[in-house]
Design a protein around this motif. Structure first.
Motif, mmCIF file in Angstrom:
data_model
loop_
_atom_site.group_PDB
_atom_site.id
_atom_site.type_symbol
_atom_site.label_atom_id
_atom_site.label_comp_id
_atom_site.label_asym_id
_atom_site.label_seq_id
_atom_site.Cartn_x
_atom_site.Cartn_y
_atom_site.Cartn_z
ATOM 1 N N VAL A 162 0.824 -1.212 0.000
ATOM 2 C CA VAL A 162 0.000 0.000 0.000
ATOM 3 C C VAL A 162 0.859 1.265 0.000
ATOM 4 O O VAL A 162 1.897 1.328 0.661
ATOM 5 N N LYS A 163 0.452 2.243 -0.813
ATOM 6 C CA LYS A 163 1.190 3.502 -0.914
ATOM 7 C C LYS A 163 0.298 4.656 -0.490
ATOM 8 O O LYS A 163 -0.902 4.652 -0.764
ATOM 9 N N PHE A 164 0.927 5.621 0.194
ATOM 10 C CA PHE A 164 0.181 6.797 0.650
ATOM 11 C C PHE A 164 0.839 8.054 0.114
ATOM 12 O O PHE A 164 1.833 8.002 -0.600
ATOM 13 N N TYR A 165 0.299 9.192 0.541
ATOM 14 C CA TYR A 165 0.904 10.481 0.195
ATOM 15 C C TYR A 165 1.900 10.815 1.297
ATOM 16 O O TYR A 165 1.507 11.224 2.390
#
Lengths: 241, 325
Positions: A86-89
């Motif tokens: 999972v990638k976020f800002y």
């Protein structure tokens, strides 16, 4: 009882490659479904179709009775999704990331839901830290938090324990079981870790080169393959059939 | 609507925390400050020289009526600012358009968004609005800054017509920067690898911002001699127009080359607003709009084409996230 997740001859082709071949699947409310298969078996393709991210080549799928292709927005209101890695800002803090995603999910009370989700994953006190500062395990937990902000009925987890240390795996497993028991969420979990399936899931399906080769409850599976000494051997015996 | 506002706010917040963006903005402000300061000091030096000469002539008892007081058109001080905006502003807008899409594509955050009840069209519109807010902020800050520099460094009180002309220049600048933002966003949406989009955007920038206007300027007969060719041989505007009629094919070719550059249209329009071209100096807006309607029309056409196309491209793109295992 009407299944909460259902697929009918679901097929996905990438040029000449068949990623998913006439998948027929029915998962009931309240189950923790473990979708097993080697890398490239078609697990992520299945989840991508069920979460409305991609369109199938043929066949249909429904979540809570809504078609994933024609009623995408209704499906999206009812699902949560934790992608693999999972990638976020990273420029934004934990709270800002979650607030953004909660608002996009149409949550009425974002602050209350964020507090609740962070408490649920045992992550309070880190709200104002930027995402870039966290380990993989912690990011996965925030990944769970973002997926449950809007109280979805079905939660899709794609290889949730991939790359985690044993402590991180244990923590995440506890959260998944708690979500199922306390919030009544139906969980669809892609994994190739057999030990996770044995400790977490109620039903298992095995996908091999796009074909569903096995589908039953964990309990029945253990009974059927009583000659085998471990789940791993059961898995290999199914794949070799 | 709430979702669009949420996306726009996040986009704005994300960009102002971006160091590359802030560096460009500070660079642009710095260059503007230097150019206006130099222009103001230069003008004040001319006035001082005039006053000293005038005083000396009076002291010497010589006639002073032939001495012409230097004219000062304060809006002409913005010439360098406009030229920086044409080049650096366009780079800034290209960076915004690129980062707005490429970061999400590269980081893989889009699957988190599109498993939520939001359409792709709404999402892009939210991003676009966030960046428009940013472009508006940049333009307003820049022109407010120039206004303050002219007022306090140049010591000039601008009248209401001049202030209106600065506001119109700000508006034209917003449209100009938005076109480059959209162009870059469009490339980033349609190509598979975002780095290629950046290359394409800069090739377009190089061609339309630097090469085409330069070709047009180089081919301009009046630009062959500093101060103007016709001016140098003492030929007035009316006579020069008569002469140029014999070179109409050449002039059409030169003008046609310039027509394809959005930068040239922007420059023609704002140079007219600011009176940088002498024929528009101290002219009312009606005259300027009438004369520059074609440039304004073409800016609007560019705006519509590049403003709308990325919305549809984003809606249909299969390159936004990895779609196979």
């Amino acid at each position: 009882m009407k299944p909460i997740i259902s697929t009918n001859n679901l097929t996905k082709k990438y040029k000449d490659d068949i990623a998913l071949n006439h998948l027929n699947l029915e998962i009931n409310k309240g189950e923790i479904f473990g979708f097993l298969g080697h890398n490239g078996a078609g697990k992520t393709t299945t989840v991508s179709i069920l979460t409305t991210l991609i369109a199938p080549t043929s066949g249909a799928a429904s979540i809570c009775g809504y078609d994933t292709q024609t009623e995408g927005l209704e499906v999206q209101k009812r699902i949560g999704y934790l992608p693999e890695n999972v990638k976020f800002y990273d420029n934004l803090t934990v709270y800002e990331n979650l607030e953004y995603l909660a608002k996009l999910s149409g949550t009425d009370n974002p602050k209350g839901k964020i507090d609740e989700a962070l408490k649920f994953i045992d992550f309070t006190g880190y709200e104002n830290k930027k995402l870039g500062e966290f380990s993989k395990g912690m990011r996965q937990r925030i990944g769970i938090a973002q997926a449950i902000l809007h109280d979805p009925e079905v939660l899709f987890l794609d290889e949730p324990t991939s790359g985690l240390d044993p402590m991180g795996i244990k923590k995440l497993r506890e959260i998944i079981i708690k979500l199922n028991k306390e919030k009544g969420m139906t969980i669809f979990m892609n994994t190739h870790l057999l030990s996770e399936v044995a400790k977490t899931c109620t039903t298992i399906g095995v996908l091999n080169h796009g074909n569903l080769i096995y589908l039953d409850s964990l309990e029945n599976t253990m009974k059927k393959f009583k000659d085998e000494s471990s789940l791993e051997e059961i898995y290999f015996s199914m794949e070799n059939k | 609507m709430n979702q669009i506002v949420t996306i726009a706010k996040k986009e704005f917040k994300d960009a102002i925390r971006n160091k590359v963006f802030l560096t460009f903005l500070i660079f642009l402000l710095g260059l503007t400050a230097i150019s206006i300061y130099v222009g103001s000091v230069n003008y004040q030096a001319k006035v001082s020289l005039f006053e000293k000469t005038y005083a000396q002539l009076i002291v010497n008892g010589q006639p002073s009526d032939t001495l012409v007081k230097p004219e000062f058109f304060p809006l002409q001080l913005l010439r360098a600012t406009i030229e920086y905006l044409e080049i650096i502003g366009a780079i800034l807008a290209i960076s915004l358009g690129y980062l707005s899409i490429a970061k999400e594509k590269g980081n893989g955050t889009l699957p988190l968004i599109f498993t939520r009840p939001i359409s792709r069209k709404k999402y892009y519109i939210g991003k676009m609005l966030g960046n428009i807010a940013l472009i508006v902020s940049i333009s307003v800050i820049l022109f407010l800054f120039t206004f303050l520099l002219i007022r306090f460094v140049g010591g000039v009180n601008l009248n209401s017509l001049e202030i209106t002309k600065i506001l119109l220049t700000t508006g034209a600048t917003i449209l100009y920067l938005f076109i480059f933002f959209s162009l870059s966003a469009l490339f980033t949406i349609i190509v598979k690898h975002p780095s290629n989009a950046l290359i394409f955007s800069f090739v377009i920038w190089l061609f339309f911002v630097l090469i085409v206007p330069q070709i047009g300027d180089t081919m301009d007969t009046d630009n062959q001699v500093p101060g103007g060719f016709f001016n140098a041989i003492h030929v007035n505007k009316e006579q020069s127009n008569i002469i140029l009629k014999d070179f109409s094919t050449y002039e059409k070719l030169r003008n046609g080359t310039e027509e394809i550059s959005i930068t040239k249209h922007y420059e023609r329009l704002v140079f007219a607003f600011l009176g940088i071209k002498d024929m528009y100096n101290n002219k009312f807006l009606g005259f300027i709009f009438k004369d520059k309607l074609q440039d304004l029309d073409l800016i609007v056409i560019f705006l519509l084409v590049f403003g709308i196309t990325p919305v549809y491209a984003f809606n249909r793109s299969k390159n936004l996230w990895q779609q196979n295992e």
